[in-house]
Design a protein around this motif. Structure first.
Motif, PDB file in Angstrom:
ATOM      1  N   ILE A  44     -30.067  15.861 -13.866  1.00 53.28           N
ATOM      2  CA  ILE A  44     -28.842  15.811 -14.496  1.00 53.28           C
ATOM      3  C   ILE A  44     -28.614  16.668 -15.673  1.00 53.28           C
ATOM      4  N   ILE A  45     -27.942  17.995 -15.523  1.00 57.47           N
ATOM      5  CA  ILE A  45     -27.815  18.857 -16.785  1.00 57.47           C
ATOM      6  C   ILE A  45     -26.146  18.601 -17.155  1.00 57.47           C
ATOM      7  N   GLU A  46     -26.072  18.002 -18.187  1.00 60.38           N
ATOM      8  CA  GLU A  46     -24.756  17.133 -18.704  1.00 60.38           C
ATOM      9  C   GLU A  46     -24.711  17.194 -20.261  1.00 60.38           C
ATOM     10  N   ASP A  47     -23.853  17.604 -21.001  1.00 62.46           N
ATOM     11  CA  ASP A  47     -23.714  17.298 -22.332  1.00 62.46           C
ATOM     12  C   ASP A  47     -23.103  15.890 -22.884  1.00 62.46           C
ATOM     13  N   SER A  48     -22.459  15.467 -21.902  1.00 63.25           N
ATOM     14  CA  SER A  48     -21.840  14.196 -22.309  1.00 63.25           C
ATOM     15  C   SER A  48     -22.878  13.136 -22.082  1.00 63.25           C
ATOM     16  N   SER A  49     -23.091  12.357 -22.833  1.00 58.15           N
ATOM     17  CA  SER A  49     -24.078  11.206 -22.567  1.00 58.15           C
ATOM     18  C   SER A  49     -23.326  10.142 -21.720  1.00 58.15           C
ATOM     19  N   THR A  50     -22.064   9.880 -21.750  1.00 56.40           N
ATOM     20  CA  THR A  50     -21.393   8.744 -21.032  1.00 56.40           C
ATOM     21  C   THR A  50     -21.467   9.453 -19.517  1.00 56.40           C
ATOM     22  N   ALA A  51     -20.980  10.588 -19.209  1.00 51.55           N
ATOM     23  CA  ALA A  51     -21.000  11.246 -17.664  1.00 51.55           C
ATOM     24  C   ALA A  51     -22.691  11.106 -17.161  1.00 51.55           C
ATOM     25  N   ARG A  52     -23.561  11.595 -18.058  1.00 57.01           N
ATOM     26  CA  ARG A  52     -24.924  11.354 -17.850  1.00 57.01           C
ATOM     27  C   ARG A  52     -25.337  10.009 -17.223  1.00 57.01           C
ATOM     28  N   GLU A 110     -22.583  -1.924 -22.900  1.00 59.94           N
ATOM     29  CA  GLU A 110     -23.768  -1.572 -23.533  1.00 59.94           C
ATOM     30  C   GLU A 110     -23.809  -0.910 -24.940  1.00 59.94           C
ATOM     31  N   GLN A 111     -23.017   0.261 -24.937  1.00 59.29           N
ATOM     32  CA  GLN A 111     -22.597   0.795 -26.296  1.00 59.29           C
ATOM     33  C   GLN A 111     -22.197   0.014 -27.199  1.00 59.29           C
ATOM     34  N   LEU A 112     -21.252  -0.867 -26.998  1.00 64.04           N
ATOM     35  CA  LEU A 112     -20.841  -1.816 -27.883  1.00 64.04           C
ATOM     36  C   LEU A 112     -22.028  -3.041 -28.417  1.00 64.04           C
ATOM     37  N   ARG A 113     -22.694  -3.091 -27.317  1.00 67.39           N
ATOM     38  CA  ARG A 113     -23.820  -4.248 -27.774  1.00 67.39           C
ATOM     39  C   ARG A 113     -24.808  -3.343 -28.583  1.00 67.39           C
ATOM     40  N   GLU A 114     -24.991  -2.387 -28.416  1.00 67.92           N
ATOM     41  CA  GLU A 114     -26.164  -1.361 -29.052  1.00 67.92           C
ATOM     42  C   GLU A 114     -25.723  -1.453 -30.557  1.00 67.92           C
ATOM     43  N   LEU A 115     -24.082  -1.097 -30.518  1.00 64.88           N
ATOM     44  CA  LEU A 115     -23.558  -1.020 -31.958  1.00 64.88           C
ATOM     45  C   LEU A 115     -23.531  -2.121 -32.763  1.00 64.88           C
ATOM     46  N   LYS A 116     -23.255  -3.104 -31.931  1.00 66.25           N
ATOM     47  CA  LYS A 116     -23.338  -4.536 -32.562  1.00 66.25           C
ATOM     48  C   LYS A 116     -24.643  -4.786 -33.218  1.00 66.25           C
ATOM     49  N   GLN A 117     -26.031  -4.529 -32.481  1.00 67.97           N
ATOM     50  CA  GLN A 117     -27.221  -4.825 -32.907  1.00 67.97           C
ATOM     51  C   GLN A 117     -27.606  -3.926 -33.863  1.00 67.97           C
ATOM     52  N   GLN A 118     -27.236  -2.677 -34.075  1.00 65.22           N
ATOM     53  CA  GLN A 118     -27.568  -1.351 -35.002  1.00 65.22           C
ATOM     54  C   GLN A 118     -26.930  -2.136 -36.210  1.00 65.22           C
ATOM     55  N   GLN A 119     -25.525  -2.670 -36.289  1.00 66.45           N
ATOM     56  CA  GLN A 119     -24.822  -3.218 -37.542  1.00 66.45           C
ATOM     57  C   GLN A 119     -25.585  -4.494 -38.052  1.00 66.45           C
ATOM     58  N   GLU A 120     -26.004  -5.489 -36.944  1.00 66.11           N
ATOM     59  CA  GLU A 120     -26.643  -6.396 -37.522  1.00 66.11           C
ATOM     60  C   GLU A 120     -28.054  -6.027 -38.057  1.00 66.11           C
ATOM     61  N   GLU A 121     -29.012  -4.789 -37.626  1.00 68.54           N
ATOM     62  CA  GLU A 121     -29.819  -4.620 -38.101  1.00 68.54           C
ATOM     63  C   GLU A 121     -29.600  -4.118 -39.542  1.00 68.54           C
ATOM     64  N   LYS A 122     -28.676  -3.232 -39.427  1.00 70.84           N
ATOM     65  CA  LYS A 122     -27.933  -2.438 -40.995  1.00 70.84           C
ATOM     66  C   LYS A 122     -28.035  -3.714 -41.858  1.00 70.84           C
ATOM     67  N   HIS A 123     -27.261  -4.892 -41.562  1.00 69.03           N
ATOM     68  CA  HIS A 123     -26.991  -5.842 -42.355  1.00 69.03           C
ATOM     69  C   HIS A 123     -28.387  -6.529 -42.879  1.00 69.03           C
TER      70      HIS A 123
END
Length: 250
Positions: free
Chosen positions: A8-16, A171-184
């Protein structure tokens, strides 16, 4: 073991991710890159049964990449599908002229995609394979009369695509929440270390002040002792000088 492998050659991560998950449901593994420049080294080190190529890419665009793919001996026989978010019909002729197997919208009909992949991965010999593949993709972007069953299947396919997109968003929201928790947690740890360092520094400053006060006091005492001894010696010298003067006077 997967029955096929796709690039897959695609610059959009969501589309990939959406396309990769659709392919996974068809038992086809995939590898994704964001630019055509990244794709060519990957094509030299890995084997692929099909390529999905976005027509709008940073750097080398999709048509330039397609032209290069079809000019190289190692990649010219790999079916390439242009993958576009715009009206697919307007790109068919140009893409076909450059050697593409077809043009697919990013809001892909899942059933059509599966049928096309089945043809690519089947053992149908040429030219039957090429004709079957052409029939599978030639009406992309063209208005056609659909039966209720076909319309229902198309809606089901698009619902599956939306489901994949929703899963990706979740999944992106879950990763974002995890990143925020790790940052906290990281910030809390930094704050704890800072407070600890401040306490150590405060203790060290207090200890240093006490030590300096003690040294100053000790040095003051030493100076007083030295002054008293000097005064005693001076008095003794005066007494001796007085005695000598009395002797000389007699």
């Amino acid at each position: 073991m997967p029955r096929g492998h796709a690039l897959i050659i695609e610059d959009s991560s969501t589309a990939r991710i959406i396309l990769a998950r659709l392919l996974e449901r068809a038992d086809i593994s995939s590898k994704a890159v964001a630019t055509a420049e990244e794709a060519f080294p990957v094509l030299q080190s890995d084997h692929f049964d099909v390529i999905f190529l976005d027509h709008m890419l940073p750097g080398m665009n999709g048509f330039q990449a397609l032209e290069k793919l079809k000019s190289l001996p190692d990649t010219r026989d790999i079916p390439v599908f242009m993958y576009t978010s715009q009206n697919a019909g307007k790109y068919i002729e140009e893409a076909r002229a450059l050697g593409a197997a077809g043009v697919i919208r990013k809001q892909v009909d899942r059933e059509q995609l599966m049928r096309t992949l089945d043809l690519i991965l089947s053992d149908i010999p040429e030219p039957e394979h090429s004709e079957a593949l052409r029939l599978a993709v030639e009406n992309v972007g063209q208005p056609v009369t659909e039966s209720p069953e076909q319309a229902q299947r198309k809606i089901s396919g698009r619902m599956s695509t939306l489901e994949v997109a929703y899963e990706e968003l979740e999944e992106q929201l879950r990763e974002l929440k995890q990143q925020q928790e790790e940052k906290h947690i990281h910030q809390a740890e930094q704050s704890r270390r800072l407070r600890k360092n401040i306490r150590w520094l405060s203790a060290a400053v207090v200890t240093l002040v006490i030590a300096l006060a003690w040294i100053t006091s000790w040095q003051t005492g030493q100076l007083q002792d030295h002054a008293e001894r000097t005064s005693d010696r001076f008095a003794l010298m005066q007494s001796i000088m007085g005695g000598l003067i009395e002797l000389i006077s007699k």
